[in-house]
Design an enzyme around this catalytic site. Structure first.
Site, PDB file in Angstrom:
ATOM      1  N   VAL A   1       0.936  -1.133   0.080  1.00 26.15           N
ATOM      2  CA  VAL A   1       0.003  -0.142   0.120  1.00 26.15           C
ATOM      3  C   VAL A   1       0.852   1.203   0.241  1.00 26.15           C
ATOM      4  O   VAL A   1       0.316   2.285  -0.131  1.00 26.15           O
ATOM      5  CB  VAL A   1      -1.088  -0.063   1.182  1.00 26.15           C
TER       6      VAL A   1
ATOM      7  N   ASN B   1      -7.277  -1.045   5.901  1.00 28.45           N
ATOM      8  CA  ASN B   1      -6.912  -1.719   7.192  1.00 28.45           C
ATOM      9  C   ASN B   1      -5.442  -1.823   7.504  1.00 28.45           C
ATOM     10  O   ASN B   1      -5.021  -1.987   8.505  1.00 28.45           O
ATOM     11  CB  ASN B   1      -7.636  -3.077   7.248  1.00 28.45           C
TER      12      ASN B   1
ATOM     13  N   TYR C   1       3.148   6.569  15.567  1.00 21.04           N
ATOM     14  CA  TYR C   1       1.920   5.659  15.404  1.00 21.04           C
ATOM     15  C   TYR C   1       0.687   6.535  15.548  1.00 21.04           C
ATOM     16  O   TYR C   1      -0.259   6.505  14.739  1.00 21.04           O
ATOM     17  CB  TYR C   1       1.751   4.298  16.249  1.00 21.04           C
TER      18      TYR C   1
ATOM     19  N   ALA D   1       0.438   9.819  15.976  1.00 25.25           N
ATOM     20  CA  ALA D   1       0.397  10.600  14.875  1.00 25.25           C
ATOM     21  C   ALA D   1       0.015  10.386  13.379  1.00 25.25           C
ATOM     22  O   ALA D   1      -0.888  11.030  12.844  1.00 25.25           O
ATOM     23  CB  ALA D   1       1.824  11.320  14.681  1.00 25.25           C
TER      24      ALA D   1
ATOM     25  N   ILE E   1      -6.861  -4.413  21.676  1.00 26.52           N
ATOM     26  CA  ILE E   1      -7.431  -5.541  20.687  1.00 26.52           C
ATOM     27  C   ILE E   1      -6.700  -6.842  21.389  1.00 26.52           C
ATOM     28  O   ILE E   1      -5.566  -7.049  21.204  1.00 26.52           O
ATOM     29  CB  ILE E   1      -7.711  -5.488  19.320  1.00 26.52           C
TER      30      ILE E   1
END
Length: 245
Positions: free
Chosen positions: A67, A93, A157, A159, A189
């Site tokens: 990505v 995701n 992370y 930010a 999680i």
């Protein structure tokens, strides 16, 4: 009878081979959607996820995609369209989670997290936009409680996810009225990993609901945004059991 509000829809989930991404792919399939998942290094897990989706009698394909790369994202979106014929739901995701002291962060670490967590969703949304406009589709970004609350050991992370939350709102305005854009922001999680059990117990004790989140909690929120009223847009939904309160 199981409700299937997404019958006839096609969904693309980046990073859909494992963990939360797999749960999202399966929940969308249970809701009736045919599914494309992308993966970068998790080919074996992607094949396992495809088998699980096929057992739900849905059409599915797994595509290798980085990505961070414009050409790779463009190819994945095109191949997904070629497979399904249309695109109705994009779930951004794919992400990197990393711990590091802020005063010791390197430029390379900072850029690597932003390339995946923020640039990736921008690229995927941009490449999918034409198709989503045609279907009056949905974009669902996977943010984080870390984008709403500062975590000192995860500054880059946090930010990157805060930037994704703002990107969600900007997309919601820019792509309206044709495309609905929302964000799911999970807290802690629990994946049942033994090495994380101490931290899991600590977070559960701090959470008003007295438990940690599950991948299924996140995936149900994604299905809600994928199938709910098109008047709900630009929202950041925390899935954290009240941890962020």
């Amino acid at each position: 009878m199981i409700s299937q509000p997404l019958i006839g829809k096609a969904a693309l989930i980046t990073g859909g081979a494992r963990r939360i991404g797999r749960a999202i792919a399966l929940e969308l399939a249970k809701a009736g959607a045919d599914v494309t998942i992308t993966y970068r290094n998790s080919r074996t897990e992607a094949e396992e996820t495809l088998q699980l989706i096929n057992q739900l009698d849905r059409q599915a394909v797994a595509l290798e995609c980085d990505v961070r790369s414009e050409s790779s994202v463009r190819s994945a979106v095109a191949n997904s369209i070629n497979f399904h014929g249309h695109l109705d739901v994009l779930v951004n995701n794919a992400a990197i989670f990393e711990s590091a002291p802020l005063d010791q962060l390197s430029v390379e670490q900072w850029d690597a997290v932003f390339e995946t967590n923020t640039r990736g969703p921008f690229l995927a949304a941009r490449e999918a936009l034409h198709h989503l406009r045609a279907s009056h589709g949905r974009i669902i970004n996977i943010g984080s409680l870390g984008g709403l609350r500062p975590w000192a050991g995860h500054a880059h992370y946090c930010a990157s996810k805060a930037a994704l939350h703002m990107l969600t709102r900007a997309m919601a305005k820019a792509f309206a009225p044709d495309v609905v854009v929302n964000c799911v922001a999970p807290g802690w999680i629990d994946f049942g990993e033994e090495e994380a059990q101490t931290a899991a117990d600590r977070f559960a004790a701090k959470t008003p609901m007295q438990r940690n989140g599950t991948a299924n909690d996140v995936s149900q929120a994604v299905v809600f945004f994928a199938s709910s009223s098109d008047f709900i847009t630009g929202q950041i939904m925390a899935i954290d059991g009240g941890l962020g309160l």
